[in-house]
Design an enzyme around this catalytic site. Structure first.
Site, PDB file in Angstrom:
ATOM      1  N   SER A  46       0.814  -1.219   0.000  1.00 56.97           N
ATOM      2  CA  SER A  46       0.000   0.000   0.000  1.00 56.97           C
ATOM      3  C   SER A  46       0.848   1.270   0.000  1.00 56.97           C
ATOM      4  O   SER A  46       0.342   2.347  -0.337  1.00 56.97           O
ATOM      5  CB  SER A  46      -0.944   0.012   1.204  1.00 56.97           C
ATOM      6  OG  SER A  46      -0.234   0.208   2.407  1.00 56.97           O
ATOM      7  N   LYS A  52       0.987   4.362   6.841  1.00 53.57           N
ATOM      8  CA  LYS A  52       0.293   5.294   5.945  1.00 53.57           C
ATOM      9  C   LYS A  52       0.939   6.674   6.054  1.00 53.57           C
ATOM     10  O   LYS A  52       1.753   6.939   6.921  1.00 53.57           O
ATOM     11  CB  LYS A  52      -1.198   5.406   6.305  1.00 53.57           C
ATOM     12  CG  LYS A  52      -1.956   4.083   6.350  1.00 53.57           C
ATOM     13  CD  LYS A  52      -2.065   3.399   4.991  1.00 53.57           C
ATOM     14  CE  LYS A  52      -2.729   2.039   5.104  1.00 53.57           C
ATOM     15  NZ  LYS A  52      -2.751   1.320   3.814  1.00 53.57           N
TER      16      LYS A  52
END
Length: 216
Positions: A63, A106
């Site tokens: 990701s 993230k």
């Protein structure tokens, strides 16, 4: 004459005492014990640093590709000292509502009070009406995961996304949503050992170093 004999005898006695004391000071067993003692204290200091200041995390998944790849080892500044998260920071968080609290990596896109809007047809992210320049992204933001936009970030919370936008599950998804400050484990400050993306890549040691933070 008596005085001379006395001085001679004192010197002889001093030399004998020194010759007996020197081997004791350089005894290898005692030296080893001293070194071990110092190493124990040094190890204790290192352990305290990693308990209170730093953490280590491993990247799982793609990701954050290609900023980070699967298997990268990261050094974090722990949340005890990382008290002021900023837009653009790469963080590790634990969201109990997602994957039983497994750590996720993230990037912070917006902080408390800011408003996020996304043009999914153009793949452009706006914060407070300003289009972000995001050279770190691997794919444009085209995947809408269920959240409604525009979205204003709650107090004490952060809106986060992965750099590989079209495969990242992040704050666009109600399962994750906004990240509460208390859910942040730390800020990524260093990639210290590169991964191989499950064997798909060769280990690239040139990637070791401080990571790119910032958004604008």
């Amino acid at each position: 004459m008596k005085r001379g004999k006395y001085e001679s005898r004192s010197k002889n006695n001093w030399s004998a005492a020194e010759s007996q004391r020197i081997p004791e000071e350089t005894d290898p067993v005692k030296m080893a014990v001293m070194y071990l003692h110092d190493m124990v204290y040094l190890l204790a200091v290192v352990i305290l640093l990693f308990l209170l200041v730093f953490r280590i995390a491993t990247v799982s998944g793609d990701s954050m590709y290609d900023t980070l790849v699967d298997g990268d080892y990261l050094l974090l500044l722990g949340n005890l000292f990382y008290t002021d998260p900023q837009q653009g920071d790469i963080i590790v968080a634990s969201k109990t509502s997602y994957d039983n609290g497994a750590p996720i990596v993230k990037r912070i896109i917006a902080t408390e009070g800011q408003t996020v809007d996304i043009d999914f047809s153009q793949g452009v992210v706006y914060v407070d009406g300003k289009a972000l320049e995001e050279p770190y992204t691997y794919t444009p933001t085209e995947l809408q995961e269920g959240m409604t936009f525009p979205l204003t970030v709650d107090d004490g919370c952060y809106f986060v996304m992965g750099d590989n936008r079209n495969i990242s599950k992040d704050s666009r998804n109600p399962e994750i949503g906004l990240i509460d400050r208390r859910e942040i484990l730390g800020k990524v400050i260093l990639l210290f050992f590169p991964g191989t993306d499950g064997g798909a890549l060769q280990r690239d040691f040139s990637r070791i170093g401080v990571l790119n933070h910032g958004a604008g």
